[in-house]
Design a protein around this motif. Structure first.
Motif, PDB file in Angstrom:
ATOM      1  N   SER A 116      27.935 -58.167  -2.902  1.00 37.36           N
ATOM      2  CA  SER A 116      28.571 -57.315  -3.909  1.00 37.36           C
ATOM      3  C   SER A 116      29.842 -57.994  -4.389  1.00 37.36           C
ATOM      4  O   SER A 116      30.652 -58.469  -3.567  1.00 37.36           O
ATOM      5  CB  SER A 116      28.917 -55.947  -3.324  1.00 37.36           C
ATOM      6  N   THR A 117      30.025 -58.019  -5.701  1.00 34.37           N
ATOM      7  CA  THR A 117      31.237 -58.606  -6.283  1.00 34.37           C
ATOM      8  C   THR A 117      31.828 -57.626  -7.283  1.00 34.37           C
ATOM      9  O   THR A 117      31.144 -57.185  -8.210  1.00 34.37           O
ATOM     10  CB  THR A 117      30.926 -59.930  -6.997  1.00 34.37           C
ATOM     11  N   TRP A 118      33.095 -57.283  -7.056  1.00 34.66           N
ATOM     12  CA  TRP A 118      33.807 -56.405  -7.975  1.00 34.66           C
ATOM     13  C   TRP A 118      34.784 -57.240  -8.795  1.00 34.66           C
ATOM     14  O   TRP A 118      35.617 -57.968  -8.241  1.00 34.66           O
ATOM     15  CB  TRP A 118      34.585 -55.335  -7.213  1.00 34.66           C
ATOM     16  N   LEU A 139      25.172 -51.974   0.940  1.00 35.42           N
ATOM     17  CA  LEU A 139      26.066 -52.797   0.134  1.00 35.42           C
ATOM     18  C   LEU A 139      27.429 -52.125   0.052  1.00 35.42           C
ATOM     19  O   LEU A 139      27.517 -50.893  -0.050  1.00 35.42           O
ATOM     20  CB  LEU A 139      25.488 -52.985  -1.265  1.00 35.42           C
ATOM     21  N   ALA A 186      31.007 -50.709  -1.076  1.00 33.71           N
ATOM     22  CA  ALA A 186      31.578 -50.068  -2.255  1.00 33.71           C
ATOM     23  C   ALA A 186      33.093 -50.082  -2.119  1.00 33.71           C
ATOM     24  O   ALA A 186      33.645 -50.319  -1.039  1.00 33.71           O
ATOM     25  CB  ALA A 186      31.063 -48.635  -2.386  1.00 33.71           C
ATOM     26  N   CYS A 244      30.894 -54.017 -11.233  1.00 32.10           N
ATOM     27  CA  CYS A 244      30.260 -54.393  -9.976  1.00 32.10           C
ATOM     28  C   CYS A 244      28.982 -55.197 -10.260  1.00 32.10           C
ATOM     29  O   CYS A 244      28.155 -54.792 -11.084  1.00 32.10           O
ATOM     30  CB  CYS A 244      29.914 -53.153  -9.156  1.00 32.10           C
ATOM     31  N   ILE A 264      25.751 -56.843  -8.177  1.00 28.62           N
ATOM     32  CA  ILE A 264      25.064 -56.811  -6.889  1.00 28.62           C
ATOM     33  C   ILE A 264      23.898 -57.791  -6.931  1.00 28.62           C
ATOM     34  O   ILE A 264      23.032 -57.718  -7.818  1.00 28.62           O
ATOM     35  CB  ILE A 264      24.548 -55.399  -6.572  1.00 28.62           C
ATOM     36  N   THR A 278      20.680 -59.157  -4.875  1.00 31.71           N
ATOM     37  CA  THR A 278      19.751 -58.841  -3.792  1.00 31.71           C
ATOM     38  C   THR A 278      18.504 -59.724  -3.932  1.00 31.71           C
ATOM     39  O   THR A 278      18.267 -60.315  -4.997  1.00 31.71           O
ATOM     40  CB  THR A 278      19.342 -57.359  -3.840  1.00 31.71           C
ATOM     41  N   ASN A 334      19.259 -58.910  -9.528  1.00 29.94           N
ATOM     42  CA  ASN A 334      20.683 -58.633  -9.699  1.00 29.94           C
ATOM     43  C   ASN A 334      20.873 -57.338 -10.506  1.00 29.94           C
ATOM     44  O   ASN A 334      20.090 -57.030 -11.417  1.00 29.94           O
ATOM     45  CB  ASN A 334      21.360 -59.793 -10.420  1.00 29.94           C
TER      46      ASN A 334
END
Length: 212
Positions: A2-4, A45, A47, A63, A65, A67, A71
């Motif tokens: 996960s990338t914020w 994942l 948060a 966000c 994600i 997987t 994506n």
């Protein structure tokens, strides 16, 4: 993974990444406090959690994600609202000042009845806005005015008497007039009594002269 990607309105952009295997985290240029990761066995994942939410967290949050199944993307626009502090004061006869201080977004000020107004607006460094409206009423018949402040967090109405001193003066004038009327009425009664006594004494004196 996960990338914020966080773009705050008053701070530098921030990137937070989380990889589930090994619970690995990575942050870049994230200086605003209050933003933490939330991870649990029921939530595969990670948060983000913001607690407490302040005006510094105002911005956009994206966000991404990744997987094995593909994506995914989601975007949130966080808009932090701040209710203004409302004040209404009289500065001089026939003049009033209404203020909506440190609100976000800027509040709107209106008057009932309408007057000759000078609006002003100041933007603070933290993103809040202070609004000020100074109004004058030339019509002496306007005794009470209402300042209406409109804001997305709620509306407020404040009222003010423009000429409280004049009302006191009018009341004193009426009281003095009433006292003068009472004094004049008592004076008339006294004149009637004195005249009646004088008339009676004159009649008694004439009666004695005629009798002798």
């Amino acid at each position: 993974m996960s990338t914020w990607k966080i773009v705050l309105r008053d701070s530098a952009s921030c990137v937070r990444a989380y990889r589930r295997p090994g619970n690995e985290t990575k942050e870049t240029s994230c200086t605003v406090k209050g933003i933490t990761w939330v991870s649990s066995p029921s939530q595969p994942l990670a948060a983000l959690q913001i607690d407490p939410v302040t005006i510094m967290h105002d911005g956009s949050y994206t966000c991404e994600i990744a997987t094995p199944g593909g994506n995914f993307h989601c975007h949130y626009d966080l808009r932090v609202l701040v209710p203004p502090e409302v004040r209404l004061v009289g500065t001089e006869p026939g003049t009033a000042v209404c203020q909506a201080l440190s609100g976000k977004p800027a509040a709107q000020i209106s008057w009932t009845p309408e007057g000759n107004c000078d609006p002003a607006q100041v933007t603070r460094g933290n993103g809040t806005v202070s609004v000020r409206s100074k109004c004058r009423w030339k019509d002496s018949n306007v005794s009470t005015v209402i300042c209406s402040v409109s804001h997305v967090t709620g509306n407020r109405n404040l009222s003010l008497e423009l000429h409280p001193g004049l009302r006191v003066a009018e009341s004193l004038e009426l009281t003095l007039s009433a006292l003068l009327f009472v004094k004049f009425f008592l004076f008339l009664i006294l004149l009637v009594i004195v005249g009646f006594v004088y008339f009676q004494r004159t009649n008694d004196y004439r009666y004695k002269l005629n009798f002798s």
